[in-house]
Scaffold this active site. Structure first.
Site, PDB file in Angstrom:
ATOM      1  N   THR A 291       1.520 -11.333  -3.891  1.00  0.00           N
ATOM      2  CA  THR A 291       2.010 -11.042  -5.383  1.00  0.00           C
ATOM      3  C   THR A 291       2.520  -9.640  -5.227  1.00  0.00           C
ATOM      4  O   THR A 291       2.525  -8.851  -4.338  1.00  0.00           O
ATOM      5  CB  THR A 291       0.623 -10.833  -6.207  1.00  0.00           C
ATOM      6  OG1 THR A 291      -0.213  -9.481  -5.864  1.00  0.00           O
ATOM      7  CG2 THR A 291      -0.173 -12.181  -6.116  1.00  0.00           C
ATOM      8  N   ASP A 292       3.397  -9.365  -6.342  1.00  0.00           N
ATOM      9  CA  ASP A 292       3.986  -7.930  -6.732  1.00  0.00           C
ATOM     10  C   ASP A 292       2.525  -7.287  -7.006  1.00  0.00           C
ATOM     11  O   ASP A 292       1.334  -7.879  -7.173  1.00  0.00           O
ATOM     12  CB  ASP A 292       4.871  -7.582  -7.679  1.00  0.00           C
ATOM     13  CG  ASP A 292       5.735  -6.644  -7.411  1.00  0.00           C
ATOM     14  OD1 ASP A 292       5.255  -5.553  -6.754  1.00  0.00           O
ATOM     15  OD2 ASP A 292       6.668  -6.433  -8.125  1.00  0.00           O
TER      16      ASP A 292
END
Length: 574
Positions: A291-292
């Site tokens: 994920t960011d």
């Protein structure tokens, strides 16, 4: 359901011994250790200002079993010491990531900047792109980092977008592929793994996922022709990791899952049809997805954190970027496994993908042989002569004369002896820096050494004074735009120091006026009246020196602008 990871296929290509280590390690992990492998912790030097963390670095490793480490700040010797401590404390060797999109400066304060994506595009040189990756990899390796959360493979289509304005390598898929593949090849020479970002693609709109859900509005057909081609190229080139952005791709999501209502559209980080369906199945990506950063509003506004922490893994992410609160997030993730939100099969698959990257780097073998940790001697490459030569070459090739419609160049101490400097800044002391006095002081020193008399304008007042007096006192105006910002606005423009400030370019017809941007490339939107405008991309010393050489005609301007610099304003070209 996507196929489970194949550790013998690209991008892993593990041999029997490496696969055996992955399987033996996975079999020996407790539930807590399996959950810990999913997390990336951000380590700070000194107090952890984000979470009030009460633990030492070693205690975090021991208590939460994190699989990936990131860090914030620090000089090369400080970072190397921290990363050695982390590897020594960890039962399973760590992936250690940095954000090097333009050279080693993304890994440490004293790292070597080569060229941003925007500067690389301006050079037109795949060799500059390769050098940026090469220096990133060499300087990362010197401190003990082994995973680069770059390059950014977004396509800059919207000139208003300042999130990837300097990080994007072009306005077309062809240009992004042309420069980012050599970047990756350059860093691979040092054994660095690559995470490209931000799937499914930033650059089509102007908003920042730190502050709001990003939306890529492209049709499935156009996405396939643009961003899809970029991701296919990197998958074919063996990219090991993809960072999913908090960016929705609504028309593709609804194509893949026609039952989705608009209210059910999620950012890619929480969208199984995009991660498991589009990326891992349709595009055939066999690597790991991370994920960011999970504090960004594009994710936090989707649902309760208690829900999206495990749902990100269930949707197809294999690693979760950053804790909000160590105990709470760990408990959220573990509960997600215990409740079946994350199935055991999905948990094992995510762990295999992360452990497989560690096996690819043979971190376990290096740990056993005592060669995992870096030494002070490794730091000799940081800022070495070879890297500085590459930096100077990139500055020479990249700095761009966008316009000079009154033919006022070259700047010279005979005709322009008395120079008035206007320093335009963004956030002072922000996350990414900018606005401090370093670059301004360097310009003043270099101009003085070259025979100019320099004064600095006070832009906090509206008072302009008599124009004839101004012309008697000033021979040339030099506007230095160092507008740098991150996460406090959806996009960044010039903000004058006060309403109707005297730094606004009212003086362009009074004296020769030269504007130089050392970050964003689209300032003509706010300064269309300027007749001589240069993009210099970064405030490092090499770029400043090269800019002055080119302003004075000692060196030719060699950079080429893209069409977005005109910001769709006809008057910007006048």
């Amino acid at each position: 359901m996507a196929e489970l990871v194949d550790l013998k296929a690209a991008p892993y290509s593990l041999d029997e011994d490496q696969v055996a280590w992955v399987e033996e390690t996975l079999a020996g992990l407790s539930l807590d250790e399996q959950v810990g492998q999913l997390f990336t912790n951000l380590f700070f030097f000194g107090e952890d200002a984000f979470s009030g963390n009460p633990y030492t670095a070693e205690q975090i490793i021991e208590k939460f079993h994190v699989g990936i480490a990131r860090y914030h700040g620090g000089t090369s010797d400080q970072v190397q010491a921290l990363l050695n401590r982390l590897q020594q404390a960890s039962k399973v060797p760590l992936l250690i990531a940095a954000n090097c999109d333009s050279g080693g400066n993304g890994a440490m304060k004293d790292g070597t900047y080569i060229a941003s994506g925007a500067q690389t595009e301006a050079t037109g040189s795949v060799e500059v792109a390769r050098n940026a990756g090469y220096v990133s990899g060499r300087e990362m390796h010197a401190i003990g980092a082994n995973l680069n959360f770059d390059p950014c493979v977004d396509i800059l289509e919207n000139w208003r977008n300042t999130i990837v304005n300097t990080r994007a390598y072009g306005t077309t898929a062809d240009d992004v592929i042309r420069y980012t593949i050599p970047f990756v090849e350059g860093q691979r020479e040092s054994g660095i793994l690559t995470a490209i970002k931000h799937f499914p693609g930033d650059g089509t709109e102007e908003r920042d996922q730190h502050l709001v859900l990003g939306v890529n509005e492209l049709s499935p057909e156009r996405w396939d022709e643009t961003f899809g081609r970029v991701y296919q190229a990197h998958i074919a080139n063996g990219v090991e990791m993809v960072m999913a952005g908090h960016i929705a791709l609504p028309y593709y999501s609804q194509k893949l899952n026609p039952a989705l209502s608009d209210a059910e559209i999620m950012p890619a980080t929480l969208a199984p049809e995009l991660l498991t369906g589009l990326l891992k199945t349709q595009l055939g990506f066999n690597g790991a997805v991370i994920t960011d950063a999970s504090h960004m509003l594009g994710m936090t506004s989707a649902m309760r954190r208690e829900d999206y922490v495990p749902l990100s893994i269930a949707a197809g992410c294999d690693a979760f970027l950053f804790f909000n609160n160590l105990e709470e997030d760990f408990a959220f993730m573990k509960a997600g496994v215990e409740k079946g939100v994350i199935t055991q099969e999905r948990l094992d698959d995510a762990n295999r993908r992360i452990l497989g990257l560690k096996a690819k780097l043979r971190l376990h073998e290096k740990k056993a042989s005592g060669t995992l940790l870096r030494t002070p001697a490794d730091l000799e490459v940081v800022g070495c002569e070879e890297h500085l030569r590459m930096q100077a070459e990139a500055a020479d090739l990249g700095i761009t004369l966008v316009k000079n419609t009154l033919d006022q160049l070259p700047l010279n101490p005979t005709d322009h002896r008395r120079v008035r400097i206007y320093h335009l800044t963004g956030e002072v002391g922000g996350i990414t820096g900018g606005g401090e006095a370093d670059m301004l002081d360097l310009y003043v020193r270099l101009l003085t050494e070259r025979g100019y008399e320099v004064t600095i304008n006070d832009g906090t007042t509206r008072v302009k004074g008599p124009t004839l007096k101004y012309r008697d006192e000033v021979d040339a105006a030099l506007i230095l735009a160092e507008v740098i910002g991150y996460g406090a606005q959806n996009n960044y423009r010039i903000q004058w120091k006060t309403a109707m400030s005297n730094e606004c370019p009212w003086y362009v017809w009074e004296v020769p006026t030269f504007m130089v941007s050392h970050n964003f490339t689209t300032h003509l939107h706010d300064a269309t009246m300027v007749k001589a405008y240069i993009n210099a991309y970064h405030p490092n010393e090499a770029n400043v020196r090269a800019t002055l050489d080119k302003l004075e005609g000692r060196s030719q301007f060699k950079g080429t602008p893209n069409d977005l610099v005109w910001t769709e304003k006809w008057q910007a070209k006048l």
